[in-house]
Design a protein around this motif. Sequence first.
Motif, PDB file in Angstrom:
ATOM      1  N   PRO A 259       0.811  -1.229   0.000  1.00  0.00           N
ATOM      2  CA  PRO A 259       0.000   0.000   0.000  1.00  0.00           C
ATOM      3  C   PRO A 259       0.837   1.269   0.000  1.00  0.00           C
ATOM      4  N   ALA A 260       1.942   1.258   0.747  1.00  0.00           N
ATOM      5  CA  ALA A 260       2.824   2.432   0.801  1.00  0.00           C
ATOM      6  C   ALA A 260       4.211   1.979   1.220  1.00  0.00           C
ATOM      7  N   ALA A 261       5.216   2.641   0.687  1.00  0.00           N
ATOM      8  CA  ALA A 261       6.599   2.328   1.046  1.00  0.00           C
ATOM      9  C   ALA A 261       7.054   3.254   2.166  1.00  0.00           C
ATOM     10  N   SER A 262       7.802   2.710   3.102  1.00  0.00           N
ATOM     11  CA  SER A 262       8.345   3.514   4.190  1.00  0.00           C
ATOM     12  C   SER A 262       9.500   4.372   3.680  1.00  0.00           C
ATOM     13  N   GLU A 263       9.928   5.320   4.500  1.00  0.00           N
ATOM     14  CA  GLU A 263      11.066   6.146   4.107  1.00  0.00           C
ATOM     15  C   GLU A 263      12.328   5.305   3.951  1.00  0.00           C
ATOM     16  N   LEU A 264      12.488   4.307   4.809  1.00  0.00           N
ATOM     17  CA  LEU A 264      13.656   3.433   4.679  1.00  0.00           C
ATOM     18  C   LEU A 264      13.629   2.668   3.370  1.00  0.00           C
ATOM     19  N   GLU A 265      12.439   2.244   2.960  1.00  0.00           N
ATOM     20  CA  GLU A 265      12.320   1.551   1.675  1.00  0.00           C
ATOM     21  C   GLU A 265      12.573   2.508   0.500  1.00  0.00           C
ATOM     22  N   GLN A 266      12.108   3.729   0.630  1.00  0.00           N
ATOM     23  CA  GLN A 266      12.387   4.719  -0.402  1.00  0.00           C
ATOM     24  C   GLN A 266      13.878   5.015  -0.494  1.00  0.00           C
ATOM     25  N   LEU A 267      14.555   5.076   0.652  1.00  0.00           N
ATOM     26  CA  LEU A 267      16.000   5.277   0.668  1.00  0.00           C
ATOM     27  C   LEU A 267      16.703   4.104  -0.005  1.00  0.00           C
ATOM     28  N   VAL A 269      15.522   2.227  -2.376  1.00  0.00           N
ATOM     29  CA  VAL A 269      15.324   2.352  -3.820  1.00  0.00           C
ATOM     30  C   VAL A 269      16.305   3.361  -4.403  1.00  0.00           C
ATOM     31  N   ALA A 270      16.512   4.473  -3.710  1.00  0.00           N
ATOM     32  CA  ALA A 270      17.481   5.463  -4.181  1.00  0.00           C
ATOM     33  C   ALA A 270      18.878   4.864  -4.255  1.00  0.00           C
ATOM     34  N   THR A 271      19.224   4.021  -3.293  1.00  0.00           N
ATOM     35  CA  THR A 271      20.527   3.353  -3.309  1.00  0.00           C
ATOM     36  C   THR A 271      20.643   2.410  -4.501  1.00  0.00           C
ATOM     37  N   LEU A 272      19.567   1.710  -4.805  1.00  0.00           N
ATOM     38  CA  LEU A 272      19.561   0.825  -5.973  1.00  0.00           C
ATOM     39  C   LEU A 272      19.734   1.619  -7.265  1.00  0.00           C
ATOM     40  N   VAL A 273      19.049   2.751  -7.361  1.00  0.00           N
ATOM     41  CA  VAL A 273      19.166   3.602  -8.549  1.00  0.00           C
ATOM     42  C   VAL A 273      20.595   4.094  -8.710  1.00  0.00           C
ATOM     43  N   GLN A 274      21.212   4.512  -7.591  1.00  0.00           N
ATOM     44  CA  GLN A 274      22.597   4.990  -7.647  1.00  0.00           C
ATOM     45  C   GLN A 274      23.528   3.894  -8.131  1.00  0.00           C
ATOM     46  N   ALA A 275      23.344   2.668  -7.618  1.00  0.00           N
ATOM     47  CA  ALA A 275      24.215   1.552  -8.015  1.00  0.00           C
ATOM     48  C   ALA A 275      24.026   1.220  -9.490  1.00  0.00           C
ATOM     49  N   GLN A 276      22.799   1.242  -9.976  1.00  0.00           N
ATOM     50  CA  GLN A 276      22.574   0.987 -11.395  1.00  0.00           C
ATOM     51  C   GLN A 276      23.200   2.067 -12.269  1.00  0.00           C
ATOM     52  N   ARG A 277      23.068   3.332 -11.854  1.00  0.00           N
ATOM     53  CA  ARG A 277      23.668   4.415 -12.632  1.00  0.00           C
ATOM     54  C   ARG A 277      25.188   4.285 -12.643  1.00  0.00           C
ATOM     55  N   SER A 278      25.771   3.882 -11.536  1.00  0.00           N
ATOM     56  CA  SER A 278      27.212   3.664 -11.480  1.00  0.00           C
ATOM     57  C   SER A 278      27.632   2.575 -12.469  1.00  0.00           C
TER      58      SER A 278
END
Length: 367
Positions: A259-267, A269-278
């Motif tokens: 239903p909703a992602a927590s802030e830790l889960e959102q963080l 996801v941002a870490t995953l995006v950074q690793a993929q961009r790297s």
Amino acid sequence: MKPTTTPQPRSATAAAALDALDASAVGAAMDDHDRLAAGDFPEHGWALLEQAGLVGATASHDATISEQLALVRAVGRIDVSLGRVYDGHLNGVERLRVQVDSGTAAADLDAVARGALSIGVWGADPAPGEGAPAELRRTASGDTVLDGVKVFCSGAGGVDRAFVLARAAGDPGPVRLAYVDVSRRATVDAAWFGGAGMRGSASHRVVFHDARVLWTAPEPRALLVQPWFAGDGLRTAAGWAGGADAVVDGVLAALRSKPAASELEQLAVATLVQAQRSMDLWLRAGADAVAAAAADVADTTLLARVSIAADVRTILAEADRVLGSRPFAAGGRIERARRDLLTYLLQHRLEAPQVALGARRLAAPGA
């Protein structure tokens, strides 16, 4: 055994091959293959790659290194093990095209273009007790044959030819690169590979019995010639990146189902995006160095591989932390990608070349 379907490559361009690739069908084929747990060559998945033109026309076409990395990453995203067999095939086709004399290579390159021939690159020697290392031998008739053992032979039982590292009998000198017909007089020991990770890559122990050698490199250490060796390593890293992409896909699907992602889960996801961009940036830098045959191509691609391996481990750690055990206990593609990657990363030890790079930098004042 070879696939029973008749390969019909649709295009020689990488973009068209990716468009033609039915990822859902390939994924389903590899799901079925994984459930067998037998370690056989992934015939159905490979046949689907052939039908899309990835194995034949695209491989024989002079695709850029960037295009090849995109192809390997796409296949690795579907299945890491299948991507491993595919990147070995691309490595082998490139060696056939650029290093083997044209008289020997012509017929096989034509067969590759028709999707009728697959190639591997086999370098690992057996451990004590696993058999005698592969050796080249001259017969009384003047032919060269191969006897002995190699291990971690990805694609064993499915590829027709392999570039094999071997020494001459009784010669303690550097290994030679030999192009070998592995469709006969090469026994696949599928029982040797007992683990679950990378099971679909058919990376077995192979025992050679007078296997026919089609070509031997005139110079020692031919496998290490640049920029081809750097390209080999970079294609492997693209396979790692593809597997990591599959893990990210699984994490995003799981979190979006809530239903909703927590802030830790959102963080996370941002870490995953950074690793993929790297990974994107390092693959691009490595491809540029290989394409230009840059003087620092070995160092650049080593740094790319080290960084991509670290990014993959970051993605795996974040997936573990955010998802917990449920997706991995239930099985499926994210679990298979995870266990494949953990095994695959261990097969490529990068510490020694990193040490050498550090030593060179210390010895170069002002660098």
